[in-house]
Write an enzyme that holds these catalytic residues in place. Structure first.
Site, PDB file in Angstrom:
ATOM      1  N   GLU A 178      90.306  32.539  29.394  1.00 20.26           N
ATOM      2  CA  GLU A 178      89.499  31.618  30.199  1.00 20.26           C
ATOM      3  C   GLU A 178      89.355  32.156  31.629  1.00 20.26           C
ATOM      4  O   GLU A 178      88.283  32.039  32.237  1.00 20.26           O
ATOM      5  CB  GLU A 178      90.141  30.231  30.226  1.00 20.26           C
ATOM      6  CG  GLU A 178      90.238  29.564  28.861  1.00 20.26           C
ATOM      7  CD  GLU A 178      88.881  29.282  28.247  1.00 20.26           C
ATOM      8  OE1 GLU A 178      87.914  29.065  28.996  1.00 20.26           O
ATOM      9  OE2 GLU A 178      88.786  29.295  27.005  1.00 20.26           O
TER      10      GLU A 178
ATOM     11  N   TRP B 251      86.690  34.686  31.376  1.00 23.60           N
ATOM     12  CA  TRP B 251      85.313  34.197  31.408  1.00 23.60           C
ATOM     13  C   TRP B 251      84.836  34.044  32.860  1.00 23.60           C
ATOM     14  O   TRP B 251      83.677  34.338  33.178  1.00 23.60           O
ATOM     15  CB  TRP B 251      85.191  32.878  30.657  1.00 23.60           C
ATOM     16  CG  TRP B 251      83.809  32.293  30.744  1.00 23.60           C
ATOM     17  CD1 TRP B 251      83.399  31.288  31.573  1.00 23.60           C
ATOM     18  CD2 TRP B 251      82.650  32.708  30.016  1.00 23.60           C
ATOM     19  NE1 TRP B 251      82.056  31.043  31.396  1.00 23.60           N
ATOM     20  CE2 TRP B 251      81.571  31.898  30.448  1.00 23.60           C
ATOM     21  CE3 TRP B 251      82.431  33.674  29.039  1.00 23.60           C
ATOM     22  CZ2 TRP B 251      80.284  32.046  29.925  1.00 23.60           C
ATOM     23  CZ3 TRP B 251      81.143  33.819  28.525  1.00 23.60           C
ATOM     24  CH2 TRP B 251      80.096  33.011  28.959  1.00 23.60           C
TER      25      TRP B 251
ATOM     26  N   TRP C  33      60.589  23.458  27.414  1.00 16.35           N
ATOM     27  CA  TRP C  33      61.446  22.403  27.933  1.00 16.35           C
ATOM     28  C   TRP C  33      60.638  21.133  28.165  1.00 16.35           C
ATOM     29  O   TRP C  33      59.444  21.179  28.459  1.00 16.35           O
ATOM     30  CB  TRP C  33      62.112  22.821  29.240  1.00 16.35           C
ATOM     31  CG  TRP C  33      62.997  24.032  29.146  1.00 16.35           C
ATOM     32  CD1 TRP C  33      62.787  25.232  29.730  1.00 16.35           C
ATOM     33  CD2 TRP C  33      64.228  24.149  28.425  1.00 16.35           C
ATOM     34  NE1 TRP C  33      63.807  26.111  29.431  1.00 16.35           N
ATOM     35  CE2 TRP C  33      64.703  25.462  28.624  1.00 16.35           C
ATOM     36  CE3 TRP C  33      64.980  23.287  27.621  1.00 16.35           C
ATOM     37  CZ2 TRP C  33      65.893  25.927  28.073  1.00 16.35           C
ATOM     38  CZ3 TRP C  33      66.168  23.747  27.072  1.00 16.35           C
ATOM     39  CH2 TRP C  33      66.610  25.045  27.288  1.00 16.35           C
TER      40      TRP C  33
ATOM     41  N   ASN D 127      86.798  21.123  29.306  1.00 16.79           N
ATOM     42  CA  ASN D 127      85.900  22.221  28.952  1.00 16.79           C
ATOM     43  C   ASN D 127      85.182  21.998  27.620  1.00 16.79           C
ATOM     44  O   ASN D 127      83.985  22.294  27.495  1.00 16.79           O
ATOM     45  CB  ASN D 127      86.676  23.545  28.901  1.00 16.79           C
ATOM     46  CG  ASN D 127      85.753  24.726  28.737  1.00 16.79           C
ATOM     47  OD1 ASN D 127      84.853  24.948  29.553  1.00 16.79           O
ATOM     48  ND2 ASN D 127      85.943  25.496  27.674  1.00 16.79           N
TER      49      ASN D 127
ATOM     50  N   TRP E 195      67.994  23.660  31.114  1.00 15.64           N
ATOM     51  CA  TRP E 195      69.393  23.837  31.496  1.00 15.64           C
ATOM     52  C   TRP E 195      69.583  23.796  33.012  1.00 15.64           C
ATOM     53  O   TRP E 195      70.651  23.416  33.499  1.00 15.64           O
ATOM     54  CB  TRP E 195      69.955  25.143  30.940  1.00 15.64           C
ATOM     55  CG  TRP E 195      69.282  26.400  31.435  1.00 15.64           C
ATOM     56  CD1 TRP E 195      68.250  27.087  30.845  1.00 15.64           C
ATOM     57  CD2 TRP E 195      69.590  27.122  32.647  1.00 15.64           C
ATOM     58  NE1 TRP E 195      67.901  28.175  31.599  1.00 15.64           N
ATOM     59  CE2 TRP E 195      68.709  28.226  32.706  1.00 15.64           C
ATOM     60  CE3 TRP E 195      70.515  26.939  33.666  1.00 15.64           C
ATOM     61  CZ2 TRP E 195      68.725  29.148  33.749  1.00 15.64           C
ATOM     62  CZ3 TRP E 195      70.538  27.846  34.721  1.00 15.64           C
ATOM     63  CH2 TRP E 195      69.649  28.936  34.744  1.00 15.64           C
TER      64      TRP E 195
ATOM     65  N   TRP F  60      76.170  27.298  31.647  1.00 21.93           N
ATOM     66  CA  TRP F  60      75.011  26.527  31.190  1.00 21.93           C
ATOM     67  C   TRP F  60      74.062  27.396  30.372  1.00 21.93           C
ATOM     68  O   TRP F  60      73.547  26.971  29.334  1.00 21.93           O
ATOM     69  CB  TRP F  60      74.288  25.912  32.393  1.00 21.93           C
ATOM     70  CG  TRP F  60      74.807  24.547  32.704  1.00 21.93           C
ATOM     71  CD1 TRP F  60      75.776  24.216  33.602  1.00 21.93           C
ATOM     72  CD2 TRP F  60      74.414  23.327  32.079  1.00 21.93           C
ATOM     73  NE1 TRP F  60      76.011  22.868  33.575  1.00 21.93           N
ATOM     74  CE2 TRP F  60      75.180  22.288  32.662  1.00 21.93           C
ATOM     75  CE3 TRP F  60      73.485  23.001  31.092  1.00 21.93           C
ATOM     76  CZ2 TRP F  60      75.049  20.955  32.278  1.00 21.93           C
ATOM     77  CZ3 TRP F  60      73.344  21.667  30.721  1.00 21.93           C
ATOM     78  CH2 TRP F  60      74.115  20.663  31.302  1.00 21.93           C
TER      79      TRP F  60
END
Length: 495
Positions: free
Chosen positions: A291, A294, A322, A357, A375, A398
């Site tokens: 993590e 990331w 969208w 998360n 997004w 995102w």
């Protein structure tokens, strides 16, 4: 522009070192501060609120609240070492250059940043300072690995997380964290500074941050306490329980890392020391450090590929259809979608400035795939409401969920908020905590209250459509609509 300026220059024989603090609001493992102390010169510490330089994105409301508390804690910590923290507001390059000139700084030092706009500011400032005859040094402090140091076999940047993190691990053990300076020599000039309140970081009317006040302790001491608690109570079950929002397993270190109150070197070293004493924790530690990995990946992406906040990493998504649906977006923001796990997450976010998360992934998938909402609308909401709204991690995450990012989730991965709730909140503890109007429902129906018989709803005091909304969209219908839209996009030419 408001600039903190001293009243008179320092004597030339004893010129100070100016430490420009940014997203590194700590004393321990602070290479720039350690270097300044080691010179033996007087030290001036400066922090600048810059919301006007080109490319700089103003921070959101929750992060502003955090920053106020964190700066107050840092100022107190610096005073204990013998110096004050000077605060200023304006274009950072102009402010730092002006302060360096007025105090006749022998050297200006800072820890590196990796967003393109920040690099541009730092590069231009270096040139100005060196042209004025000042030494300039910058240091690696916020990432375990420099972006230029982690490359694919072909020499390019990674676009997929797993091989990226494998390469990071193969690069060797990160350096040991540096101890905090025992003391700092004060500069004997009069340094003007804005009062902290003049930065206007706290909300005023209404004061909406009471939940943040009761949830968090910003500052280096708060970060160390969080780390200690995680090592003692969370690490031992992390690999198997990290996806459970109903359990207190998460480290909650992300806002402390975001604001630099603790370094990733400190976190990695503490985890390694715990594993050395308890080897059975190795698997859990690997999951946790991934993590942290990331976070590294997101910053490397921003360094190599530029703006992830407004631009699709995969350009084929530029033509994605969208939908502008203000009703859907508002229901999602308020936690009124009719899907309990989604609503619980959004209410937790509003109340505390954070969200588990696993639930972040679910609510992001719900907005972009059930609602086909861009997004970027979700990223902007998180940017404003998260205390850990990292300008690299937030947009990268995102885009990962939406399918437009690096190493993105496949377009056909559409989280079912009902089954996700049943799997990861099996007893309904999380939903009942944040959606109390559903607390009386049997667990069998809690994640999908519209499936409960009328008598069960009545016994729980629930009137769907009045006390709790009906689902804003049918999952099966939304899924098919999203699959069609994403499948069409997936056939477009990739970047």
């Amino acid at each position: 522009m408001t600039i903190a300026l001293p009243s008179a220059p320092a004597p030339s024989a004893d010129r100070p070192v100016l430490v420009w603090l940014r997203d590194d609001l700590r004393l321990a493992d602070h290479p720039a501060l350690v270097h300044a102390a080691a010179t033996g010169r007087p030290v001036v510490a400066l922090w600048v609120l810059d919301e006007v330089s080109p490319g700089v994105r103003p921070i959101g409301g929750a992060s502003r609240w955090w920053l106020h508390r964190s700066l107050a804690a840092l100022a107190a910590d610096l005073r204990r070492l013998g110096i004050d923290l000077a605060l200023a507001r304006g274009p950072a390059g102009d402010v730092v250059s002006a302060v360096a000139a007025r105090i006749d700084a022998a050297e200006v030092v800072w820890n590196r940043r990796y967003l393109p706009a920040m690099i541009e500011i730092d590069t231009e400032l270096k040139a100005r300072l060196r042209a004025a005859g000042r030494e300039v040094r910058d240091f690696q402090a916020s990432l375990l690995h420099e972006p230029d140091a982690v490359r694919t076999g072909g020499g390019g940047p990674f676009r997929v997380f797993t091989p990226f993190w494998r390469a990071c691990l193969a690069a060797g053990t990160p350096r040991r964290p540096l101890p905090r300076p025992a003391a700092l020599r004060p500069w004997d000039g009069a340094m003007a500074s804005l009062p902290l309140d003049a930065l206007e970081l706290l909300p005023r009317r209404p004061y909406w941050a009471a939940g943040l006040d009761s949830t968090w302790t910003p500052g280096e001491a708060g970060a160390e306490a969080r780390l200690a608690r995680f090592l003692d109570e969370g690490l031992a079950t992390y690999a198997v329980e990290r996806d459970r929002p109903d359990l207190d397993v998460a480290s909650r270190l992300s806002p402390h890392l975001r604001h630099g109150e603790i370094s990733p070197f400190r976190v990695a070293a503490a985890v390694a020391e715990r594993v050395a004493r308890h080897p059975r924790l190795a698997g859990h530690a690997d999951k946790f450090l991934a993590e942290v990995g990331w976070r590294e990946f997101a910053h490397h992406l921003a360094f190599h590929f530029g703006d992830l906040t407004t631009r699709n990493f995969q350009s084929r998504f530029d033509a994605f259809p969208w939908v502008r649906d203000e009703r859907f977006l508002a229901a999602w923001q308020r936690g009124r979608t009719g899907y309990p796990l989604v609503d619980a997450g959004m209410r937790e976010l509003w109340a505390t400035g954070t969200m588990h998360n696993r639930v972040r992934m679910v609510v992001a998938s719900f907005l972009t795939k059930h609602g086909l909402i861009d997004w970027r609308d979700g990223e902007r909401w998180f940017h404003d409401t998260l205390v850990d709204a990292c300008p690299a991690v937030n947009p990268a995450s995102w885009q990962w969920v939406a399918g437009s990012g690096a190493d993105a989730a496949p377009y056909f991965r559409i989280f079912n908020p009902v089954s996700q709730g049943e799997k990861f909140d099996p007893d309904g503890v999380y939903v009942r905590r944040w959606v109390p109007e559903l607390a009386g429902l049997p667990t069998k129906h809690l994640q999908a209250p519209w499936t409960a018989p009328a008598a069960v709803l009545a016994a729980a005091g629930i009137d769907l459509g009045r006390t709790y909304p009906r689902p804003i969209v049918d999952h099966a219908v939304a899924r098919e609509r999203a699959l069609a839209a994403f499948a069409a996009t997936a056939t477009a030419v990739t970047r």
